[in-house]
Design a protein around this motif. Structure first.
Motif, mmCIF file in Angstrom:
data_model
loop_
_atom_site.group_PDB
_atom_site.id
_atom_site.type_symbol
_atom_site.label_atom_id
_atom_site.label_comp_id
_atom_site.label_asym_id
_atom_site.label_seq_id
_atom_site.Cartn_x
_atom_site.Cartn_y
_atom_site.Cartn_z
ATOM 1 N N PRO A 4 1.032 -1.289 -0.284
ATOM 2 C CA PRO A 4 -0.019 0.165 -0.035
ATOM 3 C C PRO A 4 0.838 1.373 -0.011
ATOM 4 O O PRO A 4 2.168 1.582 0.202
ATOM 5 C CB PRO A 4 -1.238 0.126 1.232
ATOM 6 N N PRO A 5 0.304 2.168 -0.560
ATOM 7 C CA PRO A 5 0.940 3.859 -0.452
ATOM 8 C C PRO A 5 2.148 3.703 0.590
ATOM 9 O O PRO A 5 2.759 4.203 0.953
ATOM 10 C CB PRO A 5 0.228 4.570 -1.220
ATOM 11 N N GLN A 6 1.211 3.503 2.037
ATOM 12 C CA GLN A 6 1.646 3.331 3.234
ATOM 13 C C GLN A 6 2.658 3.312 3.262
ATOM 14 O O GLN A 6 3.850 4.144 4.087
ATOM 15 C CB GLN A 6 0.158 3.558 4.943
ATOM 16 N N GLY A 11 8.554 4.986 4.094
ATOM 17 C CA GLY A 11 10.245 4.977 3.592
ATOM 18 C C GLY A 11 10.321 6.245 3.282
ATOM 19 O O GLY A 11 11.627 6.382 4.076
ATOM 20 N N LEU A 12 9.715 6.866 2.950
ATOM 21 C CA LEU A 12 10.029 8.527 2.122
ATOM 22 C C LEU A 12 10.265 8.975 3.107
ATOM 23 O O LEU A 12 11.446 9.549 3.560
ATOM 24 C CB LEU A 12 8.967 9.157 1.067
ATOM 25 N N SER A 122 -0.256 -1.475 8.712
ATOM 26 C CA SER A 122 -0.737 -1.223 7.091
ATOM 27 C C SER A 122 -0.254 -2.246 6.094
ATOM 28 O O SER A 122 -1.123 -2.417 5.332
ATOM 29 C CB SER A 122 1.044 -0.089 6.806
ATOM 30 N N VAL A 123 -0.604 -3.711 6.506
ATOM 31 C CA VAL A 123 -0.089 -5.224 5.617
ATOM 32 C C VAL A 123 -0.255 -6.053 6.453
ATOM 33 O O VAL A 123 -0.856 -5.889 7.362
ATOM 34 C CB VAL A 123 1.155 -5.095 4.597
ATOM 35 N N ASP A 124 -0.500 -7.014 5.267
ATOM 36 C CA ASP A 124 -1.113 -8.319 5.486
ATOM 37 C C ASP A 124 0.233 -8.806 6.162
ATOM 38 O O ASP A 124 1.671 -8.910 5.513
ATOM 39 C CB ASP A 124 -1.668 -9.121 4.601
ATOM 40 N N ARG A 125 -0.041 -9.737 7.239
ATOM 41 C CA ARG A 125 1.052 -10.738 7.346
ATOM 42 C C ARG A 125 1.774 -11.240 6.501
ATOM 43 O O ARG A 125 3.208 -11.579 6.228
ATOM 44 C CB ARG A 125 0.263 -11.163 8.322
ATOM 45 N N GLY A 126 1.481 -11.641 5.781
ATOM 46 C CA GLY A 126 2.276 -12.361 4.364
ATOM 47 C C GLY A 126 3.296 -11.320 3.601
ATOM 48 O O GLY A 126 4.014 -11.632 2.415
ATOM 49 N N ALA A 127 2.722 -9.872 3.533
ATOM 50 C CA ALA A 127 3.595 -8.928 3.172
ATOM 51 C C ALA A 127 4.676 -8.098 3.937
ATOM 52 O O ALA A 127 5.444 -7.195 3.747
ATOM 53 C CB ALA A 127 2.871 -7.769 2.482
ATOM 54 N N LEU A 128 4.787 -8.690 5.325
ATOM 55 C CA LEU A 128 5.954 -7.998 6.246
ATOM 56 C C LEU A 128 7.001 -7.978 6.268
ATOM 57 O O LEU A 128 7.785 -6.638 5.744
ATOM 58 C CB LEU A 128 5.693 -8.712 8.218
ATOM 59 N N LEU A 177 4.578 13.710 6.962
ATOM 60 C CA LEU A 177 3.989 12.857 7.741
ATOM 61 C C LEU A 177 2.203 13.070 8.161
ATOM 62 O O LEU A 177 1.265 12.094 8.525
ATOM 63 C CB LEU A 177 4.199 13.052 8.992
ATOM 64 N N PHE A 178 1.456 14.613 7.397
ATOM 65 C CA PHE A 178 0.646 14.472 7.336
ATOM 66 C C PHE A 178 -0.379 14.233 6.499
ATOM 67 O O PHE A 178 -1.504 13.990 6.552
ATOM 68 C CB PHE A 178 0.454 16.301 7.086
ATOM 69 N N TRP A 179 0.846 13.117 5.320
ATOM 70 C CA TRP A 179 -0.041 12.780 4.570
ATOM 71 C C TRP A 179 -0.461 10.990 4.946
ATOM 72 O O TRP A 179 -1.339 10.494 4.445
ATOM 73 C CB TRP A 179 0.569 12.394 3.334
#
Length: 384
Positions: A4-6, A11-12, A122-128, A177-179
């Motif tokens: 996801p974009p989050q 990361g940014l 922010s992600v499912d367990r399979g994408a950690l 961070l505001f996004w």
């Protein structure tokens, strides 16, 4: 499955803050020297700074879980280093530098656990593995870009000019961070206070066992400065050592996401175990290396360890913790490991000075193998 974009946004934020931090960090000894401070003062400043960061990680995690929110701690943790940058740029005494480093590391401590918890949420367990791998990669890329920018700007702007410019990426990180969206879980009960003596007993046993394994491994985690000193001892010039360390950071950054994807595919535990084994191999290599070329080869292998272990271990940790205690338990983990880094480096330095680098690196490798052994023995009881 795409992340996801989050995850990219977090990361940014870390990339920009690491650019800002690493523009400053290599120049701090020069500033302190210009203010009349010696090596003892530098050690005091950095010792207080790193101890502060370690202690505040469990504080930030505890507050975040009690509030059931992550973003307020992120805003505070990233805001302190950005908003108080003028203290450093205008510093007239070593005390001013100490004040800034205290605020900067307080911010790092407060934000680390809530940020890692928000990534996990922010992600499912399979994408950690991919999520943490991407984050570590961008974070390390910032640590590579920052010193390079300082190197380019220093002849034109001087030390204080670089400090002022470093405020730009820090403020951009804070504004980004505001996004970031809060992922507040529903129906989660308030956790117990992490400052109670009995708190650790309220956490799942797989977490407690991994904390024990990580504590053993932390005693092997001496400062990276010893690796660079070993390279110099093996015959590399100061310029070549700096270039080799830049290469280490770059490889670490580039491999973090692919190895995070591998961890998702083959299992987080397998990659964590691989990290323990690689660390032991690297330290054995540094113990017995006979040439500068061999030392550089093992430093690059160390980059492979960092890329594999740093993301996978954080992702694996997130799978061991109940939702209501996620940030607190992550913060406790980072605090315990961070505190143990001080005796780890002191012991390593004593062994090197008294008995030579071969024994120091050999003991580090032995502790890593001991941690691996406990981790593998625990495999039958741990979560898949």
């Amino acid at each position: 499955m795409r992340l996801p974009p989050q995850v990219y946004l977090l990361g940014l934020v870390s990339f920009l803050m690491d650019v800002a931090s690493e523009m400053v960090y290599p120049l701090l000894p020069l500033l302190l020297t210009s203010l009349g401070a010696g090596a003892g003062v530098l050690g005091l400043v950095e010792g207080i700074a790193e101890a502060t960061a370690s202690l505040f990680k469990v504080v930030g995690g505890g507050i975040s879980d009690r509030l059931a929110q992550r973003k307020p701690l992120l805003l505070l943790g990233y805001g302190l280093p950005a908003l108080f940058r003028p203290i450093l740029a205008l510093a007239q005494t070593p005390g001013h530098v100490l004040l800034y480093r205290f605020l900067d590391r307080t911010g790092k401590g407060l934000r680390t656990a809530p940020r890692d918890a928000l990534l996990a949420e922010s992600v499912d367990r399979g994408a950690l593995g991919r999520a943490y791998g991407l984050h570590r990669g961008l974070d390390t890329l910032g640590a590579t870009v920052g010193p390079f920018l300082a190197f380019l700007l220093l002849p034109h702007l001087g030390i204080r000019g670089v400090f002022w410019i470093s405020a730009i990426p820090a403020l951009l990180a804070f504004m980004a961070l505001f996004w970031v969206k809060e992922t507040k879980p529903q129906g989660v009960k308030a956790p117990p206070s992490p400052f109670r003596i009995t708190y650790l007993g309220t956490l799942p046993s797989p977490y407690r066992r991994f904390l024990l394994v990580s504590s053993i491994f932390a005693l092997a985690l001496s400062s990276n400065a010893f690796l660079l000193l070993r390279l110099k001892e093996l015959g590399l010039s100061q310029e070549a050592v700096t270039l080799a360390y830049t290469g280490y950071n770059l490889i670490y950054a580039l491999l973090s996401y692919p190895l995070g994807s591998l961890a998702d595919a083959i299992g987080l535990r397998r990659v964590v175990a691989l990290g323990f084994a690689l660390y032991a191999l690297v330290y054995l290599g540094f113990a017995f290396a006979q040439s500068a070329l061999g030392g550089v080869a093992f430093l690059l292998l160390y980059a492979l360890y960092s890329a594999a272990f740093e993301g996978a271990s954080r992702a694996y940790l997130a799978t061991l913790i109940p939702q209501e205690a996620k940030a607190t338990a992550i913060g406790l983990y980072h605090t315990v490991v961070g505190i143990l880094l001080l005796p780890a480096s002191l012991i390593f330095g004593f062994l090197w000075q008294s008995y030579g680098p071969e024994l120091a690196f050999g003991v580090g490798a032995g502790l890593a193998l001991l941690a691996l052994l406990f981790f593998l023995l625990d495999g039958r009881r741990a979560r898949p």
